[in-house]
Design a protein around this motif. Structure first.
Motif, PDB file in Angstrom:
ATOM      1  N   GLU A 180      28.772  51.823 -26.107  1.00  0.00           N
ATOM      2  CA  GLU A 180      30.042  52.314 -27.342  1.00  0.00           C
ATOM      3  C   GLU A 180      30.965  50.957 -27.366  1.00  0.00           C
ATOM      4  O   GLU A 180      31.648  50.837 -26.223  1.00  0.00           O
ATOM      5  N   PRO A 181      31.249  51.107 -27.953  1.00  0.00           N
ATOM      6  CA  PRO A 181      32.801  49.580 -28.449  1.00  0.00           C
ATOM      7  C   PRO A 181      33.721  49.571 -27.876  1.00  0.00           C
ATOM      8  O   PRO A 181      34.415  48.227 -27.329  1.00  0.00           O
ATOM      9  N   ASP A 182      34.202  50.527 -28.430  1.00  0.00           N
ATOM     10  CA  ASP A 182      35.009  51.155 -27.482  1.00  0.00           C
ATOM     11  C   ASP A 182      35.498  51.531 -25.293  1.00  0.00           C
ATOM     12  O   ASP A 182      36.599  51.269 -25.142  1.00  0.00           O
ATOM     13  N   GLU A 183      34.056  51.020 -25.232  1.00  0.00           N
ATOM     14  CA  GLU A 183      34.336  51.278 -23.660  1.00  0.00           C
ATOM     15  C   GLU A 183      33.823  49.990 -23.033  1.00  0.00           C
ATOM     16  O   GLU A 183      33.441  50.036 -21.958  1.00  0.00           O
ATOM     17  N   ALA A 184      33.845  48.887 -23.501  1.00  0.00           N
ATOM     18  CA  ALA A 184      33.136  48.148 -23.163  1.00  0.00           C
ATOM     19  C   ALA A 184      34.096  47.200 -22.202  1.00  0.00           C
ATOM     20  O   ALA A 184      33.851  46.689 -21.324  1.00  0.00           O
ATOM     21  N   ALA A 185      35.461  47.570 -22.160  1.00  0.00           N
ATOM     22  CA  ALA A 185      36.287  46.986 -21.271  1.00  0.00           C
ATOM     23  C   ALA A 185      35.511  48.019 -19.300  1.00  0.00           C
ATOM     24  O   ALA A 185      35.848  47.107 -18.318  1.00  0.00           O
ATOM     25  N   GLY A 186      36.084  49.858 -20.419  1.00  0.00           N
ATOM     26  CA  GLY A 186      34.711  49.744 -18.733  1.00  0.00           C
ATOM     27  C   GLY A 186      33.558  49.249 -18.359  1.00  0.00           C
ATOM     28  O   GLY A 186      34.063  48.907 -17.191  1.00  0.00           O
ATOM     29  N   PHE A 187      32.688  48.865 -19.038  1.00  0.00           N
ATOM     30  CA  PHE A 187      31.187  48.866 -18.636  1.00  0.00           C
ATOM     31  C   PHE A 187      32.088  47.315 -17.957  1.00  0.00           C
ATOM     32  O   PHE A 187      30.929  46.740 -16.851  1.00  0.00           O
ATOM     33  N   ASN A 188      31.940  46.430 -18.496  1.00  0.00           N
ATOM     34  CA  ASN A 188      32.436  45.023 -18.170  1.00  0.00           C
ATOM     35  C   ASN A 188      33.327  45.129 -16.831  1.00  0.00           C
ATOM     36  O   ASN A 188      32.957  44.238 -15.879  1.00  0.00           O
ATOM     37  N   ALA A 189      34.359  45.883 -16.737  1.00  0.00           N
ATOM     38  CA  ALA A 189      35.235  46.118 -15.458  1.00  0.00           C
ATOM     39  C   ALA A 189      33.874  46.128 -14.006  1.00  0.00           C
ATOM     40  O   ALA A 189      34.789  45.697 -12.908  1.00  0.00           O
ATOM     41  N   CYS A 190      32.957  46.386 -14.053  1.00  0.00           N
ATOM     42  CA  CYS A 190      32.200  46.989 -12.720  1.00  0.00           C
ATOM     43  C   CYS A 190      31.041  46.236 -13.278  1.00  0.00           C
ATOM     44  O   CYS A 190      30.425  46.170 -11.852  1.00  0.00           O
ATOM     45  N   SER A 191      30.857  45.310 -13.601  1.00  0.00           N
ATOM     46  CA  SER A 191      29.463  44.774 -13.705  1.00  0.00           C
ATOM     47  C   SER A 191      28.867  43.736 -12.847  1.00  0.00           C
ATOM     48  O   SER A 191      28.047  43.204 -12.456  1.00  0.00           O
ATOM     49  N   GLY A 192      29.860  44.206 -12.272  1.00  0.00           N
ATOM     50  CA  GLY A 192      29.599  42.667 -10.961  1.00  0.00           C
ATOM     51  C   GLY A 192      30.132  42.912  -9.487  1.00  0.00           C
ATOM     52  O   GLY A 192      29.851  41.991  -9.095  1.00  0.00           O
ATOM     53  N   TRP A 193      29.952  44.216  -9.885  1.00  0.00           N
ATOM     54  CA  TRP A 193      30.173  45.324  -8.420  1.00  0.00           C
ATOM     55  C   TRP A 193      28.388  45.106  -7.489  1.00  0.00           C
ATOM     56  O   TRP A 193      27.207  44.852  -7.664  1.00  0.00           O
ATOM     57  N   MET A 194      29.087  44.374  -6.320  1.00  0.00           N
ATOM     58  CA  MET A 194      28.038  44.023  -5.266  1.00  0.00           C
ATOM     59  C   MET A 194      27.522  42.931  -6.238  1.00  0.00           C
ATOM     60  O   MET A 194      25.702  42.994  -5.499  1.00  0.00           O
ATOM     61  N   ILE A 195      27.570  42.329  -6.655  1.00  0.00           N
ATOM     62  CA  ILE A 195      26.555  41.042  -7.508  1.00  0.00           C
ATOM     63  C   ILE A 195      28.087  39.761  -6.453  1.00  0.00           C
ATOM     64  O   ILE A 195      27.437  38.790  -6.307  1.00  0.00           O
ATOM     65  N   ASN A 196      28.970  40.219  -7.003  1.00  0.00           N
ATOM     66  CA  ASN A 196      29.886  38.679  -7.576  1.00  0.00           C
ATOM     67  C   ASN A 196      30.214  38.717  -6.132  1.00  0.00           C
ATOM     68  O   ASN A 196      30.444  37.882  -5.397  1.00  0.00           O
ATOM     69  N   SER A 197      29.901  40.049  -5.226  1.00  0.00           N
ATOM     70  CA  SER A 197      30.781  40.040  -3.875  1.00  0.00           C
ATOM     71  C   SER A 197      30.102  41.213  -2.802  1.00  0.00           C
ATOM     72  O   SER A 197      29.844  41.756  -3.209  1.00  0.00           O
ATOM     73  N   GLN A 198      29.699  41.162  -1.959  1.00  0.00           N
ATOM     74  CA  GLN A 198      28.716  42.220  -0.926  1.00  0.00           C
ATOM     75  C   GLN A 198      29.762  43.688  -0.876  1.00  0.00           C
ATOM     76  O   GLN A 198      29.484  44.319   0.513  1.00  0.00           O
ATOM     77  N   ASP A 199      31.145  43.015  -0.882  1.00  0.00           N
ATOM     78  CA  ASP A 199      32.136  44.192  -0.216  1.00  0.00           C
ATOM     79  C   ASP A 199      32.149  44.914  -1.195  1.00  0.00           C
ATOM     80  O   ASP A 199      32.669  45.338  -2.837  1.00  0.00           O
ATOM     81  N   PRO A 200      31.584  46.543  -0.788  1.00  0.00           N
ATOM     82  CA  PRO A 200      31.646  48.014  -1.739  1.00  0.00           C
ATOM     83  C   PRO A 200      32.630  48.577  -2.907  1.00  0.00           C
ATOM     84  O   PRO A 200      33.399  49.598  -3.563  1.00  0.00           O
ATOM     85  N   ASN A 201      34.010  47.190  -2.146  1.00  0.00           N
ATOM     86  CA  ASN A 201      34.895  48.093  -2.470  1.00  0.00           C
ATOM     87  C   ASN A 201      35.875  47.327  -3.260  1.00  0.00           C
ATOM     88  O   ASN A 201      36.991  47.364  -4.007  1.00  0.00           O
ATOM     89  N   ALA A 202      34.736  46.442  -3.656  1.00  0.00           N
ATOM     90  CA  ALA A 202      35.597  45.097  -4.704  1.00  0.00           C
ATOM     91  C   ALA A 202      35.067  44.899  -6.076  1.00  0.00           C
ATOM     92  O   ALA A 202      33.831  45.841  -6.016  1.00  0.00           O
ATOM     93  N   ASN A 203      35.352  44.166  -7.070  1.00  0.00           N
ATOM     94  CA  ASN A 203      34.964  44.425  -8.380  1.00  0.00           C
ATOM     95  C   ASN A 203      34.537  45.353  -8.702  1.00  0.00           C
ATOM     96  O   ASN A 203      33.565  45.374 -10.388  1.00  0.00           O
ATOM     97  N   CYS A 204      35.207  46.965  -8.984  1.00  0.00           N
ATOM     98  CA  CYS A 204      34.251  47.782  -9.897  1.00  0.00           C
ATOM     99  C   CYS A 204      36.284  48.427 -10.357  1.00  0.00           C
ATOM    100  O   CYS A 204      36.760  49.300  -9.198  1.00  0.00           O
TER     101      CYS A 204
END
Length: 85
Positions: free
Chosen positions: A1-25
């Motif tokens: 859904e194009p109108d939800e792209a920001a939401g999907f992108n907001a967590c796309s780096g979770w546990m990838i860009n940092s191993q801190d489970p409280n970051a990147n989402c």
């Protein structure tokens, strides 16, 4: 859904860009309340690929009796347990 792209992108780096489970989402980036709640549920579980111990077990008979693929090429050769699947 194009109108939800920001939401999907907001967590796309979770546990990838940092191993801190409280970051990147940021689940608040979803417009849909359903998607936001699902994201918050997932994020709240902090699924971070924990190590688990497991063992392989035999398939229970109740499941193996449901084998409904080949070699049962025709219905007359198919076990009764498959007729309702």
């Amino acid at each position: 859904e194009p109108d939800e792209a920001a939401g999907f992108n907001a967590c796309s780096g979770w546990m990838i860009n940092s191993q801190d489970p409280n970051a990147n989402c940021n689940c608040g980036s979803f417009n849909s309340p359903t998607l936001r709640e699902g994201c918050e549920n997932f994020f709240g579980l902090k699924w971070d690929n924990p190590k688990v111990t497991y063992e392989e077990v035999a398939c229970p008979r109740e499941l193996s009796d449901l084998h409904c693929d080949f070699p049962y090429a025709t219905e007359e050769n198919m076990p009764d347990t498959c007729t309702s699947n």
